[in-house]
Design a protein around this motif. Sequence first.
Motif, PDB file in Angstrom:
ATOM      1  N   LYS A 282       0.835  -1.198   0.000  1.00  0.00           N
ATOM      2  CA  LYS A 282       0.000   0.000   0.000  1.00  0.00           C
ATOM      3  C   LYS A 282       0.873   1.252   0.000  1.00  0.00           C
ATOM      4  O   LYS A 282       1.790   1.383   0.805  1.00  0.00           O
ATOM      5  N   TYR A 283       0.607   2.141  -0.949  1.00  0.00           N
ATOM      6  CA  TYR A 283       1.326   3.405  -1.041  1.00  0.00           C
ATOM      7  C   TYR A 283       0.449   4.520  -0.483  1.00  0.00           C
ATOM      8  O   TYR A 283      -0.657   4.766  -0.973  1.00  0.00           O
ATOM      9  N   GLU A 284       0.937   5.203   0.512  1.00  0.00           N
ATOM     10  CA  GLU A 284       0.209   6.328   1.085  1.00  0.00           C
ATOM     11  C   GLU A 284       0.424   7.586   0.259  1.00  0.00           C
ATOM     12  O   GLU A 284      -0.438   8.467   0.200  1.00  0.00           O
ATOM     13  N   LEU A 289       3.697   6.137  -5.722  1.00  0.00           N
ATOM     14  CA  LEU A 289       3.009   5.106  -6.502  1.00  0.00           C
ATOM     15  C   LEU A 289       3.236   5.304  -7.988  1.00  0.00           C
ATOM     16  O   LEU A 289       3.571   4.355  -8.716  1.00  0.00           O
ATOM     17  N   THR A 290       3.063   6.533  -8.476  1.00  0.00           N
ATOM     18  CA  THR A 290       3.243   6.787  -9.911  1.00  0.00           C
ATOM     19  C   THR A 290       4.686   6.558 -10.340  1.00  0.00           C
ATOM     20  O   THR A 290       4.944   6.082 -11.447  1.00  0.00           O
ATOM     21  N   LYS A 291       5.635   6.903  -9.463  1.00  0.00           N
ATOM     22  CA  LYS A 291       7.039   6.665  -9.778  1.00  0.00           C
ATOM     23  C   LYS A 291       7.324   5.171  -9.891  1.00  0.00           C
ATOM     24  O   LYS A 291       8.032   4.724 -10.810  1.00  0.00           O
ATOM     25  N   PHE A 292       6.751   4.389  -8.984  1.00  0.00           N
ATOM     26  CA  PHE A 292       6.918   2.936  -9.019  1.00  0.00           C
ATOM     27  C   PHE A 292       6.341   2.350 -10.312  1.00  0.00           C
ATOM     28  O   PHE A 292       6.969   1.535 -10.983  1.00  0.00           O
ATOM     29  N   ILE A 293       5.137   2.795 -10.675  1.00  0.00           N
ATOM     30  CA  ILE A 293       4.484   2.286 -11.885  1.00  0.00           C
ATOM     31  C   ILE A 293       5.280   2.674 -13.125  1.00  0.00           C
ATOM     32  O   ILE A 293       5.482   1.864 -14.032  1.00  0.00           O
TER      33      ILE A 293
END
Length: 301
Positions: A282-284, A289-293
């Motif tokens: 879970k990304y708070e 999150l967008t960087k990971f994707i």
Amino acid sequence: MIDSNVAWMLFAYVIGTGFGMWVARPGIKVVEATIDSLIANGYLKHRKDEKGEIEILKEMHFPHSVGLLYSAFTYYLGFTVNSGEYKLMGLAPYGNPNAEETLHYINLIKTKLIDIKEDGSIWLNQGYFNYATGLKMIKEQKWQELFGFTKREADSDLEQFHCNMALAIQIVTEEIVIKMAKEAKRITGSDYLCMAGGVALNCVANGILLKENIFKEIYIQPASGDAGGSLGAALAISTMYYNEPRIITSGEDQMSGTYLGPDFSEKEIVLMNRRTNAISKKYENFDELTKFIANKISEGN
């Protein structure tokens, strides 16, 4: 029978103009642009809000169509017509805008295939096209002689010249869209634009149009296919023939985000992960999150 252009336009206007606060003001002028292929051939329409009337101000007729031009290049570069146009648009950024080859392709398109008028209307040289009388989009031998390569087969390797060609037709399409928009502004004086049709879903061209600041607000109708056409036909009958009032909810999207897909609560996601024993994190922070994707996509996932 309801013309598909009218159907798409009514869908964009009746549903779409609930998108902004400006629709609540009576008597406001809204210009409609339907840009597509086949029956829908680059209409410019003006809706007179206070009378519930539709006036066709300018139009292009088959076989001269921005949509058919774009679909011809979709076919030539090995994608499926009427469904693969988004792939052609997605291929364009891989082209080199400064390459002599790209500039050469643009020049050939504008001198041999198409004549672009200042008002955005176009004339297509039917000596190179086959969609009007045959079973294929183009006369392949003539295109090979013009551009120097054969039609790409589906799923074959993409070369740089394919990318440059995609960029060339994207640039030409953007030029046409901008000229059509400026003409719509000139003849109506409207500050608001509703767009519908397959070419109107070219988000790259729409981004360029937005940056031009020709209109204060732009709404793009997202369902320019049979689904949107059927809904638009029903709205056209309701609005044009039965004079039923439009329900306007200012500041809200009256389509209720239908083009965004389903919504899942955090509880539903957690339960699904537990049921399937999924490995999850879970990304708070949304930026993390967008960087990971983005990293995963760049790695080829």
